[in-house]
Enzyme design. Sequence first.
Site, PDB file in Angstrom:
ATOM      1  N   ASP A 200       0.858  -1.195   0.000  1.00 29.09           N
ATOM      2  CA  ASP A 200       0.000   0.000   0.000  1.00 29.09           C
ATOM      3  C   ASP A 200       0.894   1.245   0.000  1.00 29.09           C
ATOM      4  O   ASP A 200       2.128   1.147   0.027  1.00 29.09           O
ATOM      5  CB  ASP A 200      -0.970   0.004   1.196  1.00 29.09           C
ATOM      6  CG  ASP A 200      -2.293   0.717   0.861  1.00 29.09           C
ATOM      7  OD1 ASP A 200      -2.258   1.923   0.529  1.00 29.09           O
ATOM      8  OD2 ASP A 200      -3.354   0.065   0.915  1.00 29.09           O
ATOM      9  N   GLY A 226       4.652   1.525  -1.372  1.00 30.29           N
ATOM     10  CA  GLY A 226       4.911   1.951  -2.747  1.00 30.29           C
ATOM     11  C   GLY A 226       3.644   2.431  -3.415  1.00 30.29           C
ATOM     12  O   GLY A 226       2.563   2.417  -2.809  1.00 30.29           O
ATOM     13  N   ASP A 227       3.801   2.871  -4.664  1.00 30.28           N
ATOM     14  CA  ASP A 227       2.669   3.300  -5.472  1.00 30.28           C
ATOM     15  C   ASP A 227       2.542   2.302  -6.613  1.00 30.28           C
ATOM     16  O   ASP A 227       3.464   2.158  -7.408  1.00 30.28           O
ATOM     17  CB  ASP A 227       2.921   4.715  -6.001  1.00 30.28           C
ATOM     18  CG  ASP A 227       1.738   5.226  -6.805  1.00 30.28           C
ATOM     19  OD1 ASP A 227       1.246   4.487  -7.682  1.00 30.28           O
ATOM     20  OD2 ASP A 227       1.305   6.355  -6.544  1.00 30.28           O
ATOM     21  N   HIS A 246     -12.490  -0.576  -8.162  1.00 31.41           N
ATOM     22  CA  HIS A 246     -13.619   0.349  -8.352  1.00 31.41           C
ATOM     23  C   HIS A 246     -13.219   1.814  -8.123  1.00 31.41           C
ATOM     24  O   HIS A 246     -13.948   2.708  -8.510  1.00 31.41           O
ATOM     25  CB  HIS A 246     -14.837  -0.065  -7.499  1.00 31.41           C
ATOM     26  CG  HIS A 246     -14.770   0.294  -6.057  1.00 31.41           C
ATOM     27  ND1 HIS A 246     -15.873   0.286  -5.242  1.00 31.41           N
ATOM     28  CD2 HIS A 246     -13.733   0.657  -5.271  1.00 31.41           C
ATOM     29  CE1 HIS A 246     -15.520   0.639  -4.029  1.00 31.41           C
ATOM     30  NE2 HIS A 246     -14.235   0.864  -4.009  1.00 31.41           N
TER      31      HIS A 246
HETATM   32  C1  LIG Z   1     -10.807   0.949  -0.864  1.00 28.09           C
HETATM   33  S1  LIG Z   1      -9.288   0.570  -0.083  1.00 28.09           S
HETATM   34  C2  LIG Z   1      -9.356  -1.196   0.033  1.00 28.09           C
HETATM   35  C3  LIG Z   1      -8.556  -1.753   1.178  1.00 28.09           C
HETATM   36  C4  LIG Z   1      -8.527  -3.282   1.314  1.00 28.09           C
HETATM   37  N1  LIG Z   1      -8.058  -3.929   0.112  1.00 28.09           N
HETATM   38  C5  LIG Z   1      -9.886  -3.838   1.666  1.00 28.09           C
HETATM   39  O1  LIG Z   1     -10.530  -4.500   0.855  1.00 28.09           O
HETATM   40  O2  LIG Z   1     -10.340  -3.574   2.802  1.00 28.09           O
HETATM   41  C6  LIG Z   1      -8.122   0.847  -1.396  1.00 28.09           C
HETATM   42  C7  LIG Z   1      -6.686   0.786  -0.940  1.00 28.09           C
HETATM   43  O3  LIG Z   1      -5.833   0.980  -2.069  1.00 28.09           O
HETATM   44  C8  LIG Z   1      -4.737   1.781  -1.699  1.00 28.09           C
HETATM   45  N2  LIG Z   1      -4.207   2.478  -2.879  1.00 28.09           N
HETATM   46  C9  LIG Z   1      -4.835   3.387  -3.628  1.00 28.09           C
HETATM   47  N3  LIG Z   1      -4.029   3.831  -4.613  1.00 28.09           N
HETATM   48  C10 LIG Z   1      -2.853   3.188  -4.462  1.00 28.09           C
HETATM   49  C11 LIG Z   1      -1.618   3.239  -5.144  1.00 28.09           C
HETATM   50  N4  LIG Z   1      -1.457   4.046  -6.187  1.00 28.09           N
HETATM   51  N5  LIG Z   1      -0.610   2.444  -4.722  1.00 28.09           N
HETATM   52  C12 LIG Z   1      -0.770   1.633  -3.617  1.00 28.09           C
HETATM   53  N6  LIG Z   1      -1.940   1.542  -2.939  1.00 28.09           N
HETATM   54  C13 LIG Z   1      -2.958   2.315  -3.349  1.00 28.09           C
HETATM   55  C14 LIG Z   1      -5.342   2.756  -0.692  1.00 28.09           C
HETATM   56  O4  LIG Z   1      -4.366   3.355   0.136  1.00 28.09           O
HETATM   57  C15 LIG Z   1      -6.327   1.869   0.058  1.00 28.09           C
HETATM   58  O5  LIG Z   1      -5.740   1.290   1.186  1.00 28.09           O
END
Ligand SMILES: C[S@@+](CC[C@H](N)C(=O)[O-])C[C@H]1O[C@@H](n2cnc3c(N)ncnc32)[C@H](O)[C@@H]1O
Length: 336
Positions: A200, A226-227, A246
Amino acid sequence: MPEPAPALERIRQIGFGFLASKTFLSAVELGVFTELAENPASWTALTDRLDIHPEIAADFLDALVALGLLERNDGVYRNAPDADRFLDRNKATYIGSHFEWANARMYPLFGNLTETLRTGEPQTAHSEDKDVFDELYGDDALFERFVNGMAGMSSRVAEILAESFEWEEYETMCDVGASKGIVPVIVAEKNDHIEATAFDLPRLEPIATEFIANSGVADRVSFHAGDIFEDGLPEHDVFVMGRLLHDFDLAHKRELIQRAHDALPEEGALLVYGTMIDDERRENDDALLMNLYIQVETNGFDYTHEQCQSWLQEAGFSRTMACDLPGRGSIVVGKK
Ligand SMILES: C[S@@+](CC[C@H](N)C(=O)[O-])C[C@H]1O[C@@H](n2cnc3c(N)ncnc32)[C@H](O)[C@@H]1O
């Protein structure tokens, strides 16, 4: 001819549904159920303990009685059994964290639905280089509610995934967009050969590291900061993407699926879970309504099982399948 009463009642319930919803969300915010779990009390006592105004306290509590969430006997209010089990913050069965999130974020934001319907645009601060997570993560209170809300929503799914997927065929898994890491921790707890990674954004690192350290599987679960779009995905046997796709538009959804495919070995698997729309787009009102909400908040959209499977097939997954999870979620599995 007068309209049949059930039809009118159904329309009335839809039209005024927000009254019940907000009354309930405020009760969760104020900790009504947590307070009453320990100490059933009269409205006068609760006025002080919950810091609510005496002019409206009894009206509020009686509305919760009418909603079936509280009981009142001889002027003493107590939790109804289900409210006591699921809405007391001090119980392990508490599911209120995602309602705390709904109250703080979703309820006010969804009031802008008409603007999104007119413009097709989300009603949050988006730009080319700023997405919804930059906004959420810049606000400490929202951040904490979001992370806890996600964990509350996903712990049951994590149990199901951990118990029902064929983990014995694999050695490593990576949850992409893992938040604080509930899925990797539970998968590792229930499958003692699995090495798991929670991937994340760096903002999650302190909270995820603490959560993992306090689990019993810290020797097999790690956090990878990371991203996903900039850094790509480290090679693993299985990737999980839960409630992630989504949040993004179609091009970004496809990019994430392709990245997962390319980082998997032959026979590796991608598991996508979340609230998915039924293929006929008419049955699952929960998913169809959440699909509207997500478009008020992000550039993303929800999708049907069929759509998700077709994106996986386009990315090169040779076998895909979809199934419903208990509690209205769904999962799509792709094998490379
Ligand atoms: C809606 S949450 C879902 C969390 C978890 N997977 C769950 O089902 O409970 C989306 C997650 O994606 C992560 N996220 C969004 N963009 C991201 C990126 N560019 N790189 C890494 N993580 C990312 C967010 O920080 C967040 O924790």
